[in-house]
Design a protein around this motif. Structure first.
Motif, PDB file in Angstrom:
ATOM      1  N   GLY A  13       0.834  -1.192   0.000  1.00  0.00           N
ATOM      2  CA  GLY A  13       0.000   0.000   0.000  1.00  0.00           C
ATOM      3  C   GLY A  13       0.868   1.241   0.000  1.00  0.00           C
ATOM      4  O   GLY A  13       2.110   1.168   0.041  1.00  0.00           O
ATOM      5  N   PRO A  14       0.272   2.414  -0.066  1.00  0.00           N
ATOM      6  CA  PRO A  14       1.046   3.662  -0.021  1.00  0.00           C
ATOM      7  C   PRO A  14       1.938   3.707   1.214  1.00  0.00           C
ATOM      8  O   PRO A  14       1.506   3.375   2.321  1.00  0.00           O
ATOM      9  N   GLY A  15       3.166   4.088   1.022  1.00  0.00           N
ATOM     10  CA  GLY A  15       4.126   4.127   2.123  1.00  0.00           C
ATOM     11  C   GLY A  15       5.048   2.934   2.160  1.00  0.00           C
ATOM     12  O   GLY A  15       6.094   2.980   2.813  1.00  0.00           O
ATOM     13  N   ASP A  16       4.692   1.855   1.459  1.00  0.00           N
ATOM     14  CA  ASP A  16       5.592   0.707   1.371  1.00  0.00           C
ATOM     15  C   ASP A  16       6.702   1.008   0.378  1.00  0.00           C
ATOM     16  O   ASP A  16       6.495   1.694  -0.635  1.00  0.00           O
ATOM     17  N   LYS A  17       7.896   0.485   0.670  1.00  0.00           N
ATOM     18  CA  LYS A  17       9.081   0.732  -0.160  1.00  0.00           C
ATOM     19  C   LYS A  17       9.577  -0.603  -0.702  1.00  0.00           C
ATOM     20  O   LYS A  17       9.780  -1.540   0.070  1.00  0.00           O
ATOM     21  N   VAL A  18       9.762  -0.674  -2.023  1.00  0.00           N
ATOM     22  CA  VAL A  18      10.046  -1.934  -2.703  1.00  0.00           C
ATOM     23  C   VAL A  18      11.424  -1.881  -3.352  1.00  0.00           C
ATOM     24  O   VAL A  18      11.798  -0.884  -3.971  1.00  0.00           O
ATOM     25  N   ILE A  19      12.155  -2.984  -3.189  1.00  0.00           N
ATOM     26  CA  ILE A  19      13.413  -3.216  -3.899  1.00  0.00           C
ATOM     27  C   ILE A  19      13.170  -4.373  -4.854  1.00  0.00           C
ATOM     28  O   ILE A  19      12.778  -5.465  -4.433  1.00  0.00           O
ATOM     29  N   ILE A  20      13.373  -4.149  -6.150  1.00  0.00           N
ATOM     30  CA  ILE A  20      13.177  -5.193  -7.152  1.00  0.00           C
ATOM     31  C   ILE A  20      14.543  -5.694  -7.598  1.00  0.00           C
ATOM     32  O   ILE A  20      15.431  -4.916  -7.941  1.00  0.00           O
ATOM     33  N   CYS A  21      14.698  -7.024  -7.598  1.00  0.00           N
ATOM     34  CA  CYS A  21      15.952  -7.659  -7.995  1.00  0.00           C
ATOM     35  C   CYS A  21      15.722  -8.509  -9.239  1.00  0.00           C
ATOM     36  O   CYS A  21      15.409  -9.698  -9.143  1.00  0.00           O
ATOM     37  N   PRO A  22      15.865  -7.929 -10.435  1.00  0.00           N
ATOM     38  CA  PRO A  22      15.781  -8.721 -11.670  1.00  0.00           C
ATOM     39  C   PRO A  22      17.128  -9.376 -11.956  1.00  0.00           C
ATOM     40  O   PRO A  22      18.142  -9.017 -11.360  1.00  0.00           O
ATOM     41  N   PRO A  23      17.173 -10.330 -12.892  1.00  0.00           N
ATOM     42  CA  PRO A  23      18.444 -11.017 -13.166  1.00  0.00           C
ATOM     43  C   PRO A  23      19.409 -10.243 -14.036  1.00  0.00           C
ATOM     44  O   PRO A  23      20.556 -10.655 -14.183  1.00  0.00           O
ATOM     45  N   ALA A  24      18.992  -9.125 -14.635  1.00  0.00           N
ATOM     46  CA  ALA A  24      19.875  -8.345 -15.511  1.00  0.00           C
ATOM     47  C   ALA A  24      19.490  -6.878 -15.432  1.00  0.00           C
ATOM     48  O   ALA A  24      18.313  -6.554 -15.224  1.00  0.00           O
ATOM     49  N   PRO A  25      20.457  -5.967 -15.607  1.00  0.00           N
ATOM     50  CA  PRO A  25      20.168  -4.526 -15.564  1.00  0.00           C
ATOM     51  C   PRO A  25      19.553  -4.056 -16.876  1.00  0.00           C
ATOM     52  O   PRO A  25      20.204  -3.399 -17.691  1.00  0.00           O
TER      53      PRO A  25
END
Length: 602
Positions: A273-285
């Motif tokens: 929800g609003p206020g949550d902070k996400v780090i996304i880790c894909p396999p390639a830039p």
């Protein structure tokens, strides 16, 4: 360079640069029983074979890897095991200080707040010296870097390509699991065992993800040394304190997101929800790759646009490996970091663009997210240092790739002999049709070899510079053969009866042609890289094992994320056995540094 005859101290293990082990004495220590600590880099004692760094220009390796890549491309869609993972548990992990568990549908969203340390490392599983150096640093209880006391992460996230060159059970054992187990053989005496999560990269995919699933997807029951594997699929979601999340995606095999994976992350999104902070880790830039391939960022953009954005959560950081260096781009409210220094050969940084547009405006996706500009902020090694290292192609490529130089020498020698044979027939006035065909074929082989070397990073996107560079390299290779033919025809023994000329060609011309062709190839790589062609090959052939690094991230009790990018200019090459802790310690302590000042995300 370490001299071969340097005396070793009692109990010391020695290895030359690029060679993790030296032959063991015939009267060495007895084979260790299960549970014993090894006192030598002996496969019988260690339970795995320390491997040398992958020789990426080896003709045998290139041909074998090429076959696997072609098979993966042709049959990858039929061997894709992601759809089968729908039958596996779709667990969402929860990590907090001193706590680990699974998030069920009945659990509340809040978890214990406090300070949590998380490590990130990618592109491990190459040569023993570099891989074990990084694993050794990750395993230490704490590291002191430029005045910062940084404790070991309770969570270790691996960003892809855990093994090279291709995935198999034995390769994982020798190049990843064995070194990491040796670096951290036992869990801490107090507190929970550190957890390990992994994203599969393209090299993990070359066997259809089979070995990766067996090693990392054990439903929380797997162990790699002192680390415990926790994920139940090839992708994962981790809920952290203070409304931080880490999402590891699996978007190989055609660069799309499968339906089971979408359902899993939609279930995760229901808790955002609003206020949550996400780090996304894909396999390639893909944010960097999209500057050349306008389709590269499409899957990641689709994931952000359809799964994360509707929840109101903020994607604060995208974090990937695949390119074997450290680089950071900064936008208005998002950081894009590449950190692939886990052990594989160094990838250059001096060709990175000063600004990138993400997603690119020329994307074919009709509903793409609004484009934003991201500015280049830091790289390790620096662009100036990377540019200087590129000049080492003239001596590192010949030194590290003798089999490849031999192949070039064979082609050069055969081309010269074909030209000499044709010239002899022309001078004598005899029929030349039968001898011009071999010479013509050798020219075609040389030119086409140079042409196909200048391949674009994206299939089907060959541009004029690829044609010019490829054909120019092939023509230069033929030019050396022409010069060799002229020199040969002016030698005093050219008229001697066969097989004496052939023996002289093998003994005299072949070694010289190896050197000449090797230096021409190095010059081609250096020139081509200036035009964005064969940039990877420029450094892969050099096999530079230094300039490694990883991230140590502090999730503070106040919700602030502080990222410490830890680098080491030179990995260890000589080891001493230890009675406790890691099996081996570097004879000379590795000098650590911050690849750039700490990055703080509030």
């Amino acid at each position: 360079m370490i001299p071969d005859d340097l005396p070793a101290a009692p109990g010391e293990l020695t290895a030359q640069p690029g060679d993790p082990i030296l032959p063991m004495p015939e009267t060495g220590p007895p084979v260790a029983r299960v549970g014993d600590r090894p006192d030598a880099l002996d496969p019988d004692q260690m339970g795995f074979t320390p491997r040398r760094a992958v020789p990426w220009l080896s003709p045998v390796l290139l041909s074998g890897t090429a076959v696997r890549v072609v098979l993966a491309d042709l049959f990858g869609a039929y061997l894709d095991k992601r759809e089968l993972q729908d039958s596996m548990p779709d667990r969402i992990m929860r990590e907090a200080p001193g706590y680990t568990g699974f998030l069920s549908a009945e659990d509340a969203d809040d978890i214990p707040d406090g300070e949590l340390w998380v490590d990130y490392c990618a592109d491990t599983g190459d040569g023993f010296n570099a891989t074990y150096s990084v694993a050794y640093l990750l395993a230490q209880q704490s590291l002191t870097v430029e005045g910062h006391e940084l404790p070991r992460g309770e969570v270790l996230v691996l960003g892809g390509d855990q093994v090279y060159p291709t995935a198999s059970g034995q390769q994982y054992e020798d190049r990843f699991k064995g070194p990491f187990r040796a670096a951290f053989p036992d869990p801490p005496a107090e507190g929970p065992r550190p957890r390990m999560y992994a994203v599969p990269g393209n090299h993990d995919w070359y066997d259809g993800l089979t070995a990766f699933l067996r090693l990392f997807v054990r439903g929380g029951e797997g162990k790699i040394g002192g680390w415990q594997t926790r994920q139940s699929r090839s992708y994962f979601a981790i809920q952290l304190p203070n409304r931080w999340w880490i999402l590891g995606t699996d978007v190989q095999a055609g660069a799309y997101i499968d339906d089971p994976q979408l359902r899993y992350f939609n279930r995760v999104a229901a808790r955002l929800g609003p206020g949550d902070k996400v780090i996304i880790c894909p396999p390639a830039p893909s944010w960097v790759e999209a500057q050349e391939d306008r389709k590269a960022y499409d899957s990641l953009d689709y994931f952000v646009r359809t799964v994360i954005a509707p929840t109101g959560a903020d994607v604060k950081l995208m974090l990937s490996g695949d390119l074997h260096h450290y680089a950071r781009y900064e936008g208005t409210d998002r950081q894009l970091i590449t950190c692939g220094g886990g052990g594989a050969y160094l990838y250059p940084t001096h060709e990175l663009p000063p600004r990138i547009e993400v997603p690119p405006r020329r994307s074919l996706v009709r509903n793409a997210s609004p484009s934003q500009w991201f500015d280049f902020k830091a790289a390790y090694p620096s662009k100036a240092r990377s540019r200087a290292l590129s000049l080492g192609v003239f001596w590192r490529v010949p030194w590290r790739n003798p089999m490849f130089l031999g192949l070039l020498g064979v082609l050069q020698t055969l081309t010269m002999l074909a030209f000499v044979n044709a010239a002899d027939r022309v001078i004598s006035g005899t029929e030349q049709r039968l001898v011009t065909i071999p010479a013509f074929l050798m020219v075609m082989v040389d030119v086409l070899s140079g042409f196909f070397l200048a391949m674009p990073g994206v299939a089907g996107k060959r541009r004029p510079r690829h044609w010019i560079l490829g054909l120019g390299h092939g023509a230069a290779f033929v030019g050396i053969a022409v010069l060799g033919t002229w020199a040969w025809l002016n030698l005093p023994f050219v008229d001697q009866p066969w097989p004496l000329p052939l023996l002289i060609a093998i003994v005299l011309y072949f070694p010289l042609s190896c050197v000449a062709a090797g230096e021409l190839f190095a010059l081609y790589l250096l020139i081509a890289s200036k035009f964005g062609v064969n940039v990877n090959e420029l450094f892969a052939g050099q096999g530079i094992t230094g300039y490694k690094g990883f991230l140590r991230m502090r999730f503070g009790a106040d919700g602030t994320l502080t990222i410490y990018p830890i680098g080491v200019d030179r990995t260890a090459r000589r080891w001493n056995a230890q009675p406790t802790g890691s099996w081996f310690a570097p004879r000379k302590p590795m000098a650590l540094r911050l690849m750039e000042p700490p990055i703080e995300l509030s």
